[in-house]
Structures are given as C-alpha cells and as structure tokens.
Motif scaffolding. Structure first.
Motif, PDB file in Angstrom:
ATOM      1  N   VAL A   1       0.865  -1.229  -0.012  1.00 54.96           N
ATOM      2  CA  VAL A   1       0.062  -0.003   0.243  1.00 54.96           C
ATOM      3  C   VAL A   1       0.806   1.265  -0.112  1.00 54.96           C
ATOM      4  O   VAL A   1       1.728   1.542   0.946  1.00 54.96           O
ATOM      5  N   THR A   2       0.633   1.933  -0.801  1.00 52.83           N
ATOM      6  CA  THR A   2       1.369   3.541  -0.866  1.00 52.83           C
ATOM      7  C   THR A   2       0.640   4.375  -0.392  1.00 52.83           C
ATOM      8  O   THR A   2      -0.467   4.765  -0.560  1.00 52.83           O
ATOM      9  N   ARG A   3       1.103   5.107   0.558  1.00 55.57           N
ATOM     10  CA  ARG A   3       0.165   6.269   1.134  1.00 55.57           C
ATOM     11  C   ARG A   3       1.224   7.650   1.020  1.00 55.57           C
ATOM     12  O   ARG A   3       2.119   7.941   1.162  1.00 55.57           O
TER      13      ARG A   3
ATOM     14  N   GLY B   1      -3.396  17.503   3.657  1.00 57.75           N
ATOM     15  CA  GLY B   1      -4.332  17.101   5.110  1.00 57.75           C
ATOM     16  C   GLY B   1      -5.020  15.835   4.782  1.00 57.75           C
ATOM     17  O   GLY B   1      -5.723  15.307   5.556  1.00 57.75           O
ATOM     18  N   ARG B   2      -4.750  15.246   3.686  1.00 57.24           N
ATOM     19  CA  ARG B   2      -5.380  13.809   3.380  1.00 57.24           C
ATOM     20  C   ARG B   2      -4.370  12.853   3.021  1.00 57.24           C
ATOM     21  O   ARG B   2      -3.377  13.131   2.393  1.00 57.24           O
ATOM     22  N   TYR B   3      -4.779  11.690   3.129  1.00 59.64           N
ATOM     23  CA  TYR B   3      -4.094  10.330   2.764  1.00 59.64           C
ATOM     24  C   TYR B   3      -4.488   9.880   1.439  1.00 59.64           C
ATOM     25  O   TYR B   3      -5.564   9.549   1.345  1.00 59.64           O
ATOM     26  N   TYR B   4      -3.612   9.689   0.461  1.00 57.03           N
ATOM     27  CA  TYR B   4      -4.059   9.183  -0.671  1.00 57.03           C
ATOM     28  C   TYR B   4      -3.580   7.596  -0.711  1.00 57.03           C
ATOM     29  O   TYR B   4      -2.365   7.548  -0.722  1.00 57.03           O
ATOM     30  N   LEU B   5      -4.321   6.692  -0.861  1.00 52.30           N
ATOM     31  CA  LEU B   5      -4.012   5.330  -0.635  1.00 52.30           C
ATOM     32  C   LEU B   5      -4.365   4.564  -1.806  1.00 52.30           C
ATOM     33  O   LEU B   5      -5.257   4.450  -2.250  1.00 52.30           O
TER      34      LEU B   5
ATOM     35  N   TYR C   1      -8.945   2.257  -4.130  1.00 57.10           N
ATOM     36  CA  TYR C   1      -8.115   3.687  -4.018  1.00 57.10           C
ATOM     37  C   TYR C   1      -8.886   4.368  -2.835  1.00 57.10           C
ATOM     38  O   TYR C   1     -10.324   4.248  -2.722  1.00 57.10           O
ATOM     39  N   ALA C   2      -8.282   4.960  -2.077  1.00 55.79           N
ATOM     40  CA  ALA C   2      -9.042   5.678  -1.012  1.00 55.79           C
ATOM     41  C   ALA C   2      -8.300   7.127  -0.645  1.00 55.79           C
ATOM     42  O   ALA C   2      -7.151   7.147  -0.742  1.00 55.79           O
ATOM     43  N   ILE C   3      -9.368   8.037  -0.528  1.00 57.39           N
ATOM     44  CA  ILE C   3      -8.735   9.255   0.125  1.00 57.39           C
ATOM     45  C   ILE C   3      -9.520   9.652   1.383  1.00 57.39           C
ATOM     46  O   ILE C   3     -10.461   9.127   1.719  1.00 57.39           O
ATOM     47  N   ALA C   4      -8.510   9.514   2.299  1.00 49.51           N
ATOM     48  CA  ALA C   4      -8.953   9.529   3.878  1.00 49.51           C
ATOM     49  C   ALA C   4      -8.350  10.586   4.638  1.00 49.51           C
ATOM     50  O   ALA C   4      -7.245  11.370   4.532  1.00 49.51           O
ATOM     51  N   ARG C   5      -9.058  10.978   5.567  1.00 50.09           N
ATOM     52  CA  ARG C   5      -8.350  12.174   6.440  1.00 50.09           C
ATOM     53  C   ARG C   5      -7.458  11.392   7.543  1.00 50.09           C
ATOM     54  O   ARG C   5      -6.767  12.266   8.257  1.00 50.09           O
ATOM     55  N   GLU C   6      -7.654  10.164   7.708  1.00 50.16           N
ATOM     56  CA  GLU C   6      -6.690   9.463   8.740  1.00 50.16           C
ATOM     57  C   GLU C   6      -5.733   8.511   8.001  1.00 50.16           C
ATOM     58  O   GLU C   6      -6.142   8.253   6.826  1.00 50.16           O
TER      59      GLU C   6
ATOM     60  N   LEU D   1     -10.504   1.841   6.874  1.00 48.12           N
ATOM     61  CA  LEU D   1     -10.939   0.217   7.047  1.00 48.12           C
ATOM     62  C   LEU D   1     -11.307  -0.217   5.634  1.00 48.12           C
ATOM     63  O   LEU D   1     -10.962  -1.354   5.411  1.00 48.12           O
ATOM     64  N   PRO D   2     -12.309   0.176   5.133  1.00 47.04           N
ATOM     65  CA  PRO D   2     -12.948  -0.429   3.754  1.00 47.04           C
ATOM     66  C   PRO D   2     -11.770  -0.659   2.715  1.00 47.04           C
ATOM     67  O   PRO D   2     -11.637  -1.818   2.200  1.00 47.04           O
ATOM     68  N   PHE D   3     -10.888   0.385   2.703  1.00 52.96           N
ATOM     69  CA  PHE D   3      -9.728   0.056   1.902  1.00 52.96           C
ATOM     70  C   PHE D   3      -8.876  -1.144   2.324  1.00 52.96           C
ATOM     71  O   PHE D   3      -8.552  -1.886   1.566  1.00 52.96           O
ATOM     72  N   GLU D   4      -8.511  -1.112   3.461  1.00 49.69           N
ATOM     73  CA  GLU D   4      -7.625  -2.227   4.123  1.00 49.69           C
ATOM     74  C   GLU D   4      -8.419  -3.433   4.004  1.00 49.69           C
ATOM     75  O   GLU D   4      -7.641  -4.532   3.930  1.00 49.69           O
TER      76      GLU D   4
END
Length: 158
Positions: free
Chosen positions: A100-102, A107-111, A129-134, A138-141
């Motif tokens: 997984v590349t983060r 202020g966001r994480y692109y996974l 693919y996910a854009i998260a504030r933290e 979990l759904p991406f993981e």
C-alpha cells in the motif's frame, strides 16, 4: 475462485473531473481574452478561438476519463488492470509483493495498491483507491486484505 472487480469511486473521480475541466475552461477563456485583446485572432476569428478552447480542454478530459474508467479484476489466474486505452495482466505467480502506498497532501492520505512483479517492475492498481483524513481507512484495508488473501491462496505463500 470467484471473479472480483474493483472500480474507483465515481463521485470522487467526477468531482475532480468537474473542477479540472472548470480550470481548463478558465484557462481557455484567458487565452481567448488574450487573443481578442492583442488582435491575434486573425482571419479565422471565432473558429480559431473555439479551436483553442477545445485543444486546451481535451487533454484534461482524456486523462480524467482514463482515471475514472479504470478497474481491477481478480480471478483464478491473476490480476487484470483494465483502462480505456490499456489492459495489463499479472499472474499470481509473477507477483512478489503487494504493498500500500500512502501519500499525504493537503491534510489527506491518498491510498493506492502497488504490485511488484518478479522482474522488478511495479504496477499501481486503479482500484481499490481511497482518500482519507486519517492514515487508516478500513474499507480500503479490507479490500487490500482480500487481494493479498487471493494471492496467498493462489501461490501457496503464507
């Protein structure tokens, strides 16, 4: 093994597409204004202006359509990445790691999921693919865990 398909979330892709096309439109209008003010429209007039707007907006549309239409398909043989202009296949045996590349920006994480092949080349999957504030999403993981589980099952790795 059943067929599993991941697609990028359309709402995020199309929201980004709308913003970038709006920027392209503003740049095109700026170019049009410059052409009008400097008197460089020449004998073609509005035809040249419309052509300039189209030429400036087209690359954005192509790139965004390519990103939004990509998908990842898992089956018994391996992973297939399908995009409008390209289709790539990677067999389970050819994969040496799934990571997984983060990337953090604004202020966001692109996974993203990146697959490393036996010959050393890397393949970034268009989905999941996910854009998260933290840092965790979990759904991406869960989706990444599902991909790794299929890889381990197909290759007998632990």
């Amino acid at each position: 093994m059943r067929l599993i398909e991941y697609r990028p979330e359309r709402s995020r892709q199309w929201n980004r597409a709308g913003i970038q096309l709006a920027v392209a439109g503003l740049v095109s209008l700026g170019v049009l204004g410059w052409l009008l003010v400097t008197g460089r429209l020449g004998q073609w007039g509005w035809l040249a202006a419309i052509s300039a707007v189209t030429l400036l907006a087209s690359p954005y549309s192509a790139v965004l359509g390519h990103a939004a239409a990509g998908r990842t398909v898992l089956d018994a043989e391996g992973i297939t990445v399908q995009q409008p202009l390209r289709r790539r296949f990677c067999s389970w045996e050819d994969i040496t790691s799934i990571a997984v590349t983060r990337t953090q920006a604004r202020g966001r994480y692109y996974l993203r999921v990146r697959v490393t092949r036996a010959r050393g080349s890397r393949l970034t999957l268009p989905a999941p693919y996910a854009i998260a504030r933290e840092e965790r999403h979990l759904p991406f993981e869960w989706q990444v865990a599902e991909i790794r589980r299929h890889w381990r099952t197909a290759t007998g790795r632990r």
